[in-house]
Design an enzyme around this catalytic site. Structure first.
Site, short mmCIF file in Angstrom:
data_model
loop_
_atom_site.label_atom_id
_atom_site.label_comp_id
_atom_site.label_asym_id
_atom_site.label_seq_id
_atom_site.Cartn_x
_atom_site.Cartn_y
_atom_site.Cartn_z
N HIS A 106 -0.58 -5.13 3.89
CA HIS A 106 0.28 -5.56 5.01
C HIS A 106 1.60 -4.78 5.08
CE1 HIS A 106 -2.10 -9.30 5.44
NE2 HIS A 106 -1.99 -9.47 4.14
C1 BDR Z 1 2.73 -11.17 3.92
O1 BDR Z 1 2.86 -12.26 3.00
C2 BDR Z 1 2.93 -11.77 1.67
O2 BDR Z 1 1.93 -12.32 0.90
C3 BDR Z 1 2.75 -10.29 1.74
O3 BDR Z 1 3.62 -9.64 0.82
C4 BDR Z 1 3.04 -9.90 3.16
O4 BDR Z 1 4.38 -9.54 3.33
C5 BDR Z 1 1.36 -11.22 4.55
O5 BDR Z 1 1.16 -12.41 5.24
#
Ligand code: BDR
Ligand code: CA
Length: 313
Positions: free
Chosen positions: A241
């Site tokens: 992400h």
């Molecule tokens: C986001 O939530 C966290 O778990 C990750 O680092 C990312 O920024 C994804 O939903």
């Protein structure tokens, strides 16, 4: 050269994004600000210092305040089942890291650094939007001084990952995200609409380690727990992400955006849902009128993004 403050909650995919920013030749990482999210802010700050030490990153680390933007909002549970108890895949990060922390709280660091480089700083926020919202509230003057705001968070035309409507970074502090989206600075949201299409496989990661040596071996070590979690959801790999948001800075042509005003649902069964009113959507007069038009990423060239991440790491 892009001057960047990286606002983060490391976090396994945060760590990869941090290494990307550190390694990319067109990026000047001038600060790391920490926020709670994948773990407490104590833990994410310790992790930022650990990664700074291991990867010899020069940028100062400033720690966020532990409270949510609206003090009445309770913290969501830390997702230890995604990132591990220590936030970095349970590899055994030392309890403390003997490196200095910037004396300013994260939001003050953001305010003062933006003033020191008017029109030059891009804020990339890949955790809760708490620090950005606090900086905005304390000094709205930064709105006209920030070059761009790039966010990993939200889910517009797809489901959430905390509840059916909400993505974790927004759900963890919805009032903060709403303040950031509705301020008149240029925001681009890189959310689940695109990041769920960007799967890095175990083989991709192994190839990165082969080319990148020790620094990427650490990345691989911390990623194993996270890959095990994601393997139950995406085939043979993990979602990167936060790296997607960093790639947007240097290669926006790999994304298709939709412009429109954005708000966040604050409470109820869709707590943390992100909604965009596309600019060409004909609606009657409403509370959406007059809000700034922001950019939501709706399509991504995932193979090209993954290649750029691999080549940079
Ligand atoms: C986001 O939530 C966290 O778990 C990750 O680092 C990312 O920024 C994804 O939903
Ligand atoms: Ca994150």
């Amino acid at each position: 050269m892009h001057k960047v403050i990286f606002d983060t909650d490391p976090g396994v995919d945060d760590a990869m994004a941090l290494l990307f920013l550190h390694q990319h030749p067109e990026i000047d990482l001038i600060g790391i600000t920490t926020v709670f999210g994948n773990a407490s802010v104590e833990t994410t700050t310790r992790n930022a210092l650990f990664l700074k030490r291991e990867w010899q990153i020069d940028a100062p680390v400033a720690k966020g305040i532990p409270e949510t933007f609206d003090p009445a909002r309770a913290h969501a549970a830390w997702p230890t089942f995604v990132h591990g108890e220590d936030g970095l895949g349970n590899i055994g990060v030392p309890e403390t890291i003997d490196l200095p922390i910037d004396p300013r709280p994260a939001h003050r660091f953001i305010i003062e650094t933006v003033h020191a480089h008017p029109g030059e700083v891009t804020l990339i926020a890949v955790g809760r939007m708490t620090n950005l919202a606090r900086a905005l509230k304390e000094d709205p003057g930064i709105i006209g001084l920030v070059k761009a705001v790039i966010i990993m968070g939200g889910a517009f035309d797809t489901n959430g990952n905390v509840n059916p409507a909400a993505e974790a970074n927004i759900h963890g502090d919805p009032e903060a995200a709403d303040a950031v989206f509705t301020a008149a600075w240029p925001v681009t949201v890189v959310g689940l609409d695109v990041t769920t299409k960007t799967v890095m496989t175990r083989a991709d990661l192994a190839a990165i380690v082969e080319r990148g040596g020790a620094r990427t071996q650490l990345l691989s070590d911390i990623s194993q727990f996270y890959i095990d979690f994601y393997e139950t959801r995406v085939p043979d790999g993990m979602l990167v992400h936060d790296s997607c948001a960093c790639v947007y800075l240097v290669a926006p042509e790999l994304f298709t955006i939709r412009k429109g005003a954005m708000r966040v649902v604050c409470g109820g069964i869709a707590d943390g849902q992100t909604i965009q009113k596309p600019d060409d959507l004909g609606c009657g007069p409403s509370v959406w009128d007059g809000l700034p038009s922001q950019a939501a990423c709706m399509e991504i060239d995932a193979p090209a993004v993954l290649k750029l991440v691999a080549d940079t790491l």
